[in-house]
Design a protein around this motif. Sequence first.
Motif, short mmCIF file in Angstrom:
data_model
loop_
_atom_site.label_atom_id
_atom_site.label_comp_id
_atom_site.label_asym_id
_atom_site.label_seq_id
_atom_site.Cartn_x
_atom_site.Cartn_y
_atom_site.Cartn_z
N LEU A 145 -25.52 1.22 0.49
CA LEU A 145 -24.70 0.65 1.55
C LEU A 145 -25.54 -0.16 2.53
O LEU A 145 -25.11 -1.23 3.00
CB LEU A 145 -23.96 1.77 2.29
CG LEU A 145 -22.77 2.41 1.56
CD1 LEU A 145 -22.26 3.61 2.33
CD2 LEU A 145 -21.65 1.39 1.36
N ASN A 146 -26.74 0.33 2.83
CA ASN A 146 -27.62 -0.43 3.74
C ASN A 146 -28.02 -1.78 3.14
O ASN A 146 -28.04 -2.81 3.84
CB ASN A 146 -28.87 0.39 4.07
CG ASN A 146 -28.54 1.61 4.94
OD1 ASN A 146 -27.49 1.64 5.59
ND2 ASN A 146 -29.40 2.60 4.92
N GLU A 147 -28.35 -1.77 1.85
CA GLU A 147 -28.71 -3.05 1.20
C GLU A 147 -27.51 -3.99 1.13
O GLU A 147 -27.67 -5.21 1.28
CB GLU A 147 -29.27 -2.77 -0.21
CG GLU A 147 -30.63 -2.10 -0.19
CD GLU A 147 -31.17 -1.87 -1.59
OE1 GLU A 147 -30.53 -2.32 -2.55
OE2 GLU A 147 -32.22 -1.21 -1.70
N LEU A 148 -26.31 -3.43 0.90
CA LEU A 148 -25.11 -4.26 0.86
C LEU A 148 -24.82 -4.87 2.22
O LEU A 148 -24.39 -6.02 2.32
CB LEU A 148 -23.91 -3.41 0.39
CG LEU A 148 -22.57 -4.14 0.22
CD1 LEU A 148 -22.68 -5.20 -0.88
CD2 LEU A 148 -21.46 -3.17 -0.10
N GLU A 153 -21.74 -8.54 5.43
CA GLU A 153 -21.04 -7.58 6.30
C GLU A 153 -19.62 -7.34 5.81
O GLU A 153 -19.10 -6.22 5.88
CB GLU A 153 -21.02 -8.11 7.74
CG GLU A 153 -20.38 -7.17 8.75
CD GLU A 153 -21.19 -5.91 8.99
OE1 GLU A 153 -20.56 -4.88 9.33
OE2 GLU A 153 -22.43 -5.92 8.82
N GLU A 154 -18.96 -8.40 5.27
CA GLU A 154 -17.58 -8.25 4.79
C GLU A 154 -17.51 -7.30 3.60
O GLU A 154 -16.61 -6.46 3.52
CB GLU A 154 -17.02 -9.62 4.40
CG GLU A 154 -16.84 -10.56 5.58
CD GLU A 154 -16.38 -11.94 5.16
OE1 GLU A 154 -16.20 -12.15 3.94
OE2 GLU A 154 -16.20 -12.78 6.04
N LEU A 155 -18.45 -7.44 2.67
CA LEU A 155 -18.47 -6.53 1.52
C LEU A 155 -18.75 -5.09 1.95
O LEU A 155 -18.19 -4.13 1.39
CB LEU A 155 -19.52 -6.99 0.50
CG LEU A 155 -19.21 -8.30 -0.24
CD1 LEU A 155 -20.40 -8.70 -1.10
CD2 LEU A 155 -17.97 -8.13 -1.11
N TYR A 156 -19.61 -4.94 2.96
CA TYR A 156 -19.93 -3.60 3.46
C TYR A 156 -18.68 -2.95 4.07
O TYR A 156 -18.39 -1.77 3.81
CB TYR A 156 -21.05 -3.69 4.50
CG TYR A 156 -21.32 -2.38 5.20
CD1 TYR A 156 -22.02 -1.35 4.57
CD2 TYR A 156 -20.86 -2.15 6.49
CE1 TYR A 156 -22.26 -0.15 5.21
CE2 TYR A 156 -21.09 -0.96 7.14
CZ TYR A 156 -21.80 0.04 6.50
OH TYR A 156 -22.02 1.23 7.14
N GLN A 157 -17.93 -3.71 4.90
CA GLN A 157 -16.71 -3.17 5.51
C GLN A 157 -15.66 -2.83 4.45
O GLN A 157 -14.95 -1.82 4.56
CB GLN A 157 -16.12 -4.17 6.52
CG GLN A 157 -16.98 -4.37 7.76
CD GLN A 157 -17.15 -3.11 8.58
OE1 GLN A 157 -16.29 -2.24 8.57
NE2 GLN A 157 -18.28 -3.01 9.27
N ALA A 158 -15.58 -3.67 3.39
CA ALA A 158 -14.64 -3.39 2.30
C ALA A 158 -15.06 -2.14 1.53
O ALA A 158 -14.22 -1.39 1.02
CB ALA A 158 -14.54 -4.60 1.37
N ALA A 159 -16.37 -1.90 1.44
CA ALA A 159 -16.86 -0.75 0.67
C ALA A 159 -16.62 0.57 1.41
O ALA A 159 -16.36 1.61 0.79
CB ALA A 159 -18.34 -0.91 0.37
#
Length: 198
Positions: A145-148, A153-159
């Motif tokens: 998650l940190n690397e994503l 940031e958008e992919l991280y929020q979606a994850a």
Amino acid sequence: MFKFFKSLTTHHQCVSVAARNLSTYGGPLLFRASAPMFAEPLKKKKRLDPQILKAREDRKRKKIEKSIRKLEKVAKTFKPIDEVQLMALLSNEKNIRQRPAVEHTVDQLENRLSLVKQWAKHKHDEHYFNLQVINDLEYSQQRALNELREVSEELYQAAIEIDESLLPYELIGPVETPPIENYESPDGEYIDVTKKWE
């Protein structure tokens, strides 16, 4: 007459003071009894023969002693419990059904003790291994998650958002149930089959 009574009441209102037992408030001809007047003199006690009084007390004492003896007899007998009661057939076969006591040798006891210790060590190692696997998975997830987040940031929020499709539960129905016409609710009667023990 009424005018005369009215004039008397107006003239004597200031004079009318509540006496200890009587009140003439509202006119001198209007007497009212206050609370102490409702009492009546005490009745004179009848003198009874001391032998009659003694006989009454003796009867009361004997009655109480009799009830105490009755309660002591009942206290010795226990209330039977159906679940604990043993059937007569089984109580007769007690000697046949009873297993002989087995005495283990010292070697057998030591062998059992070593098996218990080995089992405890095995379960401890298994629990520790499971904890390690969980910690590794959590660490790998957080690292991914940190690397994503560094990439997007958008992919991280979606994850990290909650996936509601994992719990496919839908409830469709009326919010309130309409009343049933001509419905007679039960009174809640039941038959008490509890045994009475006296």
